[in-house]
Scaffold this active site. Structure first.
Site, PDB file in Angstrom:
ATOM      1  N   GLY A  46       0.827  -1.198   0.000  1.00 30.60           N
ATOM      2  CA  GLY A  46       0.000   0.000   0.000  1.00 30.60           C
ATOM      3  C   GLY A  46       0.857   1.242   0.000  1.00 30.60           C
ATOM      4  N   CYS A  64       6.056  -0.227   7.036  1.00 33.13           N
ATOM      5  CA  CYS A  64       5.649   0.938   6.250  1.00 33.13           C
ATOM      6  C   CYS A  64       6.821   1.361   5.369  1.00 33.13           C
ATOM      7  CB  CYS A  64       5.273   2.069   7.201  1.00 33.13           C
ATOM      8  SG  CYS A  64       4.783   3.594   6.366  1.00 33.13           S
ATOM      9  N   LEU A  65       6.540   1.681   4.117  1.00 29.12           N
ATOM     10  CA  LEU A  65       7.611   2.105   3.215  1.00 29.12           C
ATOM     11  C   LEU A  65       8.270   3.397   3.698  1.00 29.12           C
ATOM     12  CD1 LEU A  65       5.943   1.348  -0.247  1.00 29.12           C
ATOM     13  CD2 LEU A  65       7.693  -0.002   0.943  1.00 29.12           C
ATOM     14  N   GLN A  75       2.916   9.969   1.262  1.00 30.09           N
ATOM     15  CA  GLN A  75       4.213   9.282   1.248  1.00 30.09           C
ATOM     16  C   GLN A  75       5.058   9.659   0.026  1.00 30.09           C
ATOM     17  OE1 GLN A  75       2.328   5.222   2.150  1.00 30.09           O
ATOM     18  NE2 GLN A  75       4.326   5.087   3.124  1.00 30.09           N
ATOM     19  N   HIS A 119      -4.169   1.088   7.800  1.00 29.25           N
ATOM     20  CA  HIS A 119      -2.827   1.684   7.795  1.00 29.25           C
ATOM     21  C   HIS A 119      -2.750   2.848   6.802  1.00 29.25           C
ATOM     22  CE1 HIS A 119       1.750   1.234   7.756  1.00 29.25           C
ATOM     23  NE2 HIS A 119       1.514   2.018   6.715  1.00 29.25           N
ATOM     24  N   GLU A 120      -3.230   2.605   5.582  1.00 26.03           N
ATOM     25  CA  GLU A 120      -3.133   3.644   4.544  1.00 26.03           C
ATOM     26  C   GLU A 120      -4.031   4.834   4.862  1.00 26.03           C
ATOM     27  OE1 GLU A 120      -0.650   3.468   2.684  1.00 26.03           O
ATOM     28  OE2 GLU A 120      -0.264   1.353   3.082  1.00 26.03           O
ATOM     29  N   HIS A 155      -2.507   7.315   7.175  1.00 23.56           N
ATOM     30  CA  HIS A 155      -1.551   8.248   6.543  1.00 23.56           C
ATOM     31  C   HIS A 155      -2.239   9.545   6.111  1.00 23.56           C
ATOM     32  CE1 HIS A 155       2.311   6.225   6.160  1.00 23.56           C
ATOM     33  NE2 HIS A 155       1.751   5.121   5.705  1.00 23.56           N
TER      34      HIS A 155
HETATM   35 ZN    ZN Z   1       2.664   3.329   5.657  1.00 22.65          ZN
END
Ligand code: ZN
Length: 159
Positions: A46, A88-89, A51, A130-131, A134
């Protein structure tokens, strides 16, 4: 196709609240394509627009069942509980244990700005939660139990 730079923790853009998308434009459409490319390139499940430095309410998700694009998403129902490892990226090489709902129903707009609902359990429910966090400036480490763990996905790599 273009890859965008993934912002990492400490970048203030990750802690801001994103604005809704009012209409589909060429620019937003390109952003979505780039977000998908960037997510797949980074082997993520995701990615949210902040991000890549864009404060818009857009997320892309693929838990192995094909790409999902969510514009102005909202969780409308959630229940159950799952506790598991999350990464998480934007927090590279780390993971933490996070408890999330095990089942969510969300609504969002698709790329044609048509509303749809999506139901997810387990990994998909986790990814949606999670997304969406953000988009309100929250990262999973706020929810993690204890300190984050170091993880490396390449077993041959020696540090
Ligand atoms: Zn993330």
């Amino acid at each position: 196709m273009a890859l965008r730079t993934i912002r990492v923790e400490g970048d203030p853009v990750l802690n801001k609240v994103c604005r809704p998308v009012k209409e589909m434009t060429e620019r937003i459409s390109t952003l979505i394509d780039d977000m998908l490319d960037t997510m797949y390139d980074a082997n993520g499940v995701g990615l949210a627009a902040p991000q890549v430095g864009i404060l818009r309410r857009i997320v892309v998700i693929d838990v192995g069942e094909g790409p999902i694009v969510m514009i102005n998403p909202e969780i409308i129902e959630q229940d159950g509980e799952q506790t598991g490892q999350e990464g998480c990226l934007s927090i590279p090489d780390k993971a933490g244990i996070v408890t999330r709902p095990n089942h969510v129903i969300a609504k969002a707009l698709d790329r044609d700005m048509k509303e749809y609902t999506i139901e997810g359990t387990e990994l998909l429910a986790r990814a949606i939660c999670h997304e969406l966090d953000h988009l309100d400036g929250h990262l999973y480490d706020e929810l993690a139990e204890g300190p984050l763990m170091d993880v490396t996905y390449d077993e041959d790599e020696e540090e």
